[in-house]
Design a protein around this motif. Structure first.
Motif, PDB file in Angstrom:
ATOM      1  N   SER A  52       0.853  -1.187   0.000  1.00  0.00           N
ATOM      2  CA  SER A  52       0.000   0.000   0.000  1.00  0.00           C
ATOM      3  C   SER A  52       0.888   1.235   0.000  1.00  0.00           C
ATOM      4  O   SER A  52       2.036   1.183   0.454  1.00  0.00           O
ATOM      5  N   GLY A  53       0.342   2.348  -0.504  1.00  0.00           N
ATOM      6  CA  GLY A  53       1.104   3.591  -0.558  1.00  0.00           C
ATOM      7  C   GLY A  53       0.303   4.778  -0.080  1.00  0.00           C
ATOM      8  O   GLY A  53      -0.911   4.686   0.145  1.00  0.00           O
ATOM      9  N   PHE A  54       0.967   5.907   0.039  1.00  0.00           N
ATOM     10  CA  PHE A  54       0.331   7.105   0.592  1.00  0.00           C
ATOM     11  C   PHE A  54      -0.763   7.657  -0.314  1.00  0.00           C
ATOM     12  O   PHE A  54      -1.611   8.422   0.129  1.00  0.00           O
ATOM     13  N   VAL A  55      -0.757   7.271  -1.591  1.00  0.00           N
ATOM     14  CA  VAL A  55      -1.787   7.752  -2.507  1.00  0.00           C
ATOM     15  C   VAL A  55      -3.151   7.175  -2.124  1.00  0.00           C
ATOM     16  O   VAL A  55      -4.186   7.828  -2.262  1.00  0.00           O
ATOM     17  N   GLN A  56      -3.160   5.944  -1.606  1.00  0.00           N
ATOM     18  CA  GLN A  56      -4.403   5.212  -1.409  1.00  0.00           C
ATOM     19  C   GLN A  56      -5.182   5.621  -0.173  1.00  0.00           C
ATOM     20  O   GLN A  56      -6.412   5.658  -0.193  1.00  0.00           O
ATOM     21  N   TYR A  57      -4.482   5.856   0.930  1.00  0.00           N
ATOM     22  CA  TYR A  57      -5.158   6.101   2.195  1.00  0.00           C
ATOM     23  C   TYR A  57      -4.545   7.307   2.912  1.00  0.00           C
ATOM     24  O   TYR A  57      -3.317   7.416   2.995  1.00  0.00           O
ATOM     25  N   GLY A  75      -0.485 -10.050  15.450  1.00  0.00           N
ATOM     26  CA  GLY A  75       0.892  -9.590  15.273  1.00  0.00           C
ATOM     27  C   GLY A  75       1.615 -10.183  14.090  1.00  0.00           C
ATOM     28  O   GLY A  75       2.849 -10.248  14.089  1.00  0.00           O
ATOM     29  N   ARG A  76       0.884 -10.572  13.040  1.00  0.00           N
ATOM     30  CA  ARG A  76       1.536 -11.175  11.869  1.00  0.00           C
ATOM     31  C   ARG A  76       1.405 -10.288  10.628  1.00  0.00           C
ATOM     32  O   ARG A  76       1.519 -10.765   9.505  1.00  0.00           O
ATOM     33  N   ALA A  77       1.185  -8.997  10.833  1.00  0.00           N
ATOM     34  CA  ALA A  77       0.977  -8.083   9.710  1.00  0.00           C
ATOM     35  C   ALA A  77       2.273  -7.373   9.325  1.00  0.00           C
ATOM     36  O   ALA A  77       3.050  -6.960  10.180  1.00  0.00           O
ATOM     37  N   ALA A  78       2.493  -7.249   8.029  1.00  0.00           N
ATOM     38  CA  ALA A  78       3.627  -6.490   7.494  1.00  0.00           C
ATOM     39  C   ALA A  78       3.103  -5.544   6.418  1.00  0.00           C
ATOM     40  O   ALA A  78       2.026  -5.748   5.854  1.00  0.00           O
ATOM     41  N   TRP A  79       3.881  -4.514   6.149  1.00  0.00           N
ATOM     42  CA  TRP A  79       3.473  -3.507   5.166  1.00  0.00           C
ATOM     43  C   TRP A  79       4.594  -3.282   4.179  1.00  0.00           C
ATOM     44  O   TRP A  79       5.726  -2.995   4.559  1.00  0.00           O
ATOM     45  N   ASN A  80       4.282  -3.426   2.898  1.00  0.00           N
ATOM     46  CA  ASN A  80       5.225  -3.098   1.837  1.00  0.00           C
ATOM     47  C   ASN A  80       4.966  -1.659   1.409  1.00  0.00           C
ATOM     48  O   ASN A  80       3.953  -1.350   0.790  1.00  0.00           O
ATOM     49  N   THR A 168       3.842  -0.935  15.290  1.00  0.00           N
ATOM     50  CA  THR A 168       4.301  -0.714  13.914  1.00  0.00           C
ATOM     51  C   THR A 168       4.533  -2.060  13.246  1.00  0.00           C
ATOM     52  O   THR A 168       5.247  -2.905  13.785  1.00  0.00           O
ATOM     53  N   PRO A 169       3.954  -2.284  12.072  1.00  0.00           N
ATOM     54  CA  PRO A 169       4.148  -3.571  11.400  1.00  0.00           C
ATOM     55  C   PRO A 169       5.574  -3.717  10.874  1.00  0.00           C
ATOM     56  O   PRO A 169       6.337  -2.751  10.803  1.00  0.00           O
ATOM     57  N   VAL A 170       5.935  -4.932  10.488  1.00  0.00           N
ATOM     58  CA  VAL A 170       7.198  -5.165   9.785  1.00  0.00           C
ATOM     59  C   VAL A 170       7.155  -4.381   8.473  1.00  0.00           C
ATOM     60  O   VAL A 170       6.152  -4.406   7.754  1.00  0.00           O
ATOM     61  N   LEU A 171       8.234  -3.679   8.167  1.00  0.00           N
ATOM     62  CA  LEU A 171       8.243  -2.796   7.000  1.00  0.00           C
ATOM     63  C   LEU A 171       9.090  -3.371   5.868  1.00  0.00           C
ATOM     64  O   LEU A 171      10.279  -3.656   6.044  1.00  0.00           O
ATOM     65  N   PHE A 172       8.466  -3.524   4.714  1.00  0.00           N
ATOM     66  CA  PHE A 172       9.136  -3.958   3.494  1.00  0.00           C
ATOM     67  C   PHE A 172       9.232  -2.772   2.535  1.00  0.00           C
ATOM     68  O   PHE A 172       8.399  -1.868   2.573  1.00  0.00           O
ATOM     69  N   GLN A 173      10.245  -2.821   1.661  1.00  0.00           N
ATOM     70  CA  GLN A 173      10.414  -1.758   0.673  1.00  0.00           C
ATOM     71  C   GLN A 173      11.163  -2.324  -0.517  1.00  0.00           C
ATOM     72  O   GLN A 173      11.878  -3.305  -0.380  1.00  0.00           O
ATOM     73  N   ALA A 174      10.984  -1.701  -1.691  1.00  0.00           N
ATOM     74  CA  ALA A 174      11.583  -2.292  -2.884  1.00  0.00           C
ATOM     75  C   ALA A 174      12.272  -1.272  -3.780  1.00  0.00           C
ATOM     76  O   ALA A 174      12.398  -1.503  -4.975  1.00  0.00           O
ATOM     77  N   HIS A 187      14.151   3.221   6.694  1.00  0.00           N
ATOM     78  CA  HIS A 187      12.870   2.723   7.195  1.00  0.00           C
ATOM     79  C   HIS A 187      12.713   1.197   7.178  1.00  0.00           C
ATOM     80  O   HIS A 187      12.081   0.642   8.074  1.00  0.00           O
ATOM     81  N   ALA A 188      13.227   0.543   6.175  1.00  0.00           N
ATOM     82  CA  ALA A 188      12.835  -0.844   5.919  1.00  0.00           C
ATOM     83  C   ALA A 188      13.543  -1.847   6.826  1.00  0.00           C
ATOM     84  O   ALA A 188      14.669  -1.638   7.259  1.00  0.00           O
ATOM     85  N   GLU A 189      12.841  -2.930   7.090  1.00  0.00           N
ATOM     86  CA  GLU A 189      13.433  -4.092   7.770  1.00  0.00           C
ATOM     87  C   GLU A 189      13.703  -5.213   6.780  1.00  0.00           C
ATOM     88  O   GLU A 189      14.511  -6.105   7.035  1.00  0.00           O
ATOM     89  N   ALA A 190      13.007  -5.191   5.654  1.00  0.00           N
ATOM     90  CA  ALA A 190      13.239  -6.150   4.577  1.00  0.00           C
ATOM     91  C   ALA A 190      13.133  -5.401   3.256  1.00  0.00           C
ATOM     92  O   ALA A 190      12.261  -4.547   3.086  1.00  0.00           O
ATOM     93  N   VAL A 191      14.041  -5.710   2.333  1.00  0.00           N
ATOM     94  CA  VAL A 191      14.093  -5.009   1.055  1.00  0.00           C
ATOM     95  C   VAL A 191      14.067  -6.029  -0.075  1.00  0.00           C
ATOM     96  O   VAL A 191      14.819  -7.010  -0.052  1.00  0.00           O
ATOM     97  N   PHE A 192      13.195  -5.800  -1.050  1.00  0.00           N
ATOM     98  CA  PHE A 192      13.154  -6.636  -2.245  1.00  0.00           C
ATOM     99  C   PHE A 192      14.048  -6.026  -3.313  1.00  0.00           C
ATOM    100  O   PHE A 192      14.000  -4.814  -3.543  1.00  0.00           O
TER     101      PHE A 192
END
Length: 364
Positions: A52-57, A75-80, A168-174, A187-192
């Motif tokens: 999800s991105g800032f444009v949507q919500y 507690g199993r939610a993450a956000w890309n 704060t959910p786990v943060l993904f970024q690409a 910001h990210a904890e995991a990067v694609f």
């Protein structure tokens, strides 16, 4: 389980969305947030990363949505975190045009910082009392307003979801552009990352880790995942035959609808066998970079790229027996990535083949 998403249609190729609609190139796309609660209800250990991105919500709405999801999943939610790249996305949400590439990252930075305040600072750890004897659910003095008047976002009020298991959910970024890697490093904890071969993906991983330290973070705390497609067979010949079957069914115009949307460049008027050169665009700069400057040892044509991404998306395709796939995975790990974002060619067979064949070899 990572769920990609896009809110817009791919209309850059030939100036129309027709190719995307004809070939079902990420069209249609339903809302992934509605899928997660159903899957969470019948699983215990599976995490869910939603794009999800800032444009949507607006920040207030998204903070509430993500907290609700974190409660429902225990507690199993993450956000890309994405910044969007399609002009149709901007227009669908009432904007005249998509903001500039680097400005979108600045907007995402402010958006994230505001969300962190809502998730982390609005409700104190001891705000919720659940005191039946005194008839007090929560202590009003321990719930604070968040006041924010930023360049792009304004908010005055408290978060209306009580703290979720993670807050704060786990943060993904690409992002792999200069600005994108800086955002990921902060910001990210995991990067694609997307790379045509181990050295390309490993180069992106090193760039991100080099920047992480500038933000006072441990580079080892950020995990890098390579986008990967895997075609598995009981024998090498069986795997190759399966790959050839998939390859024969690639839709050139469907693949080009995706590539042109990702890159923000209409390539329909060019000879498919011309080599592709890198140009700066206002879309996903990583996409063209990974096939050009990111991999200078090969001259990719548009037809090459279309056939490459036509099987399951933008990442490389590994073909072979379970043992051969495991050996190739080791090459990518050695190059610097931590793990893999496994895409599919067919559902559910791609995952069945991997789980039944490759996983036992990796475990050994």
């Amino acid at each position: 389980m990572f769920i990609a998403d896009v809110v817009g249609t791919y209309d850059v190729f030939a100036g129309s969305r027709d190719a995307a609609v004809r070939s079902a190139a990420q069209t249609p796309v339903n809302d992934p947030f509605l899928l997660v609660p159903a899957m969470a209800a019948v699983t215990e250990h599976l995490g869910f990363g939603v794009t999800s991105g800032f444009v949507q919500y607006p920040p207030f709405t998204f903070a509430r949505l993500q907290s609700t999801l974190d409660h429902l999943t225990n507690g199993r939610a993450a956000w890309n975190v994405v910044t969007s790249y399609l002009e149709t996305t901007a227009k669908s949400y009432g904007q005249v045009t998509l903001p500039d590439h680097d400005e979108r990252y600045a907007m995402a930075d402010e958006y994230c910082r505001l969300l962190y305040r809502l998730w982390e600072d609005s409700w104190a750890d001891d705000a919720v009392k659940r005191d039946r004897a005194r008839g007090i659910y929560a202590d009003p003095a321990r719930v604070r307003d968040i006041d924010h008047d930023g360049r792009w976002f304004k908010l005055h009020g408290c978060h209306i979801s009580e703290p979720s298991p993670q807050r704060t959910p786990v943060l993904f970024q690409a992002g792999a552009s200069e600005r994108g890697t800086a955002f990921a490093a902060e910001h990210a904890e995991a990067v694609f990352v997307i790379g045509s071969k181990p050295e390309v993906a490993g180069g992106y991983a090193r760039t991100i880790r080099d920047k992480v330290g500038h933000y006072g973070r441990n580079p080892d705390d950020v995990k890098v995942f390579a986008y990967m497609k895997v075609v598995v067979g009981g024998t090498e010949a069986e795997a190759k035959a399966k790959y050839d079957e998939y390859y024969s069914q690639v839709s050139y115009e469907g693949a080009m609808a995706l590539l042109c949307g990702w890159s923000g460049t209409d390539l329909s008027q060019y000879d498919p066998d011309l080599p592709v050169e890198y140009i700066e665009t206002n879309a996903i700069r990583t996409m063209l970079h990974s096939f050009t400057a990111g991999d200078p040892t090969r001259k990719w044509t548009m037809r090459d790229i279309a056939n490459y991404i036509g099987i399951g998306g933008a990442g490389p395709v590994l073909v072979g027996t379970p043992e051969q796939i495991a050996d190739q995975f080791e090459d990518w790990i050695t190059a610097g990535v931590d793990g893999f974002n496994l895409a599919f060619t067919t559902i559910p067979q791609s995952y069945v083949d991997f789980i039944d064949g490759v996983v036992p070899v990796l475990q050994k």
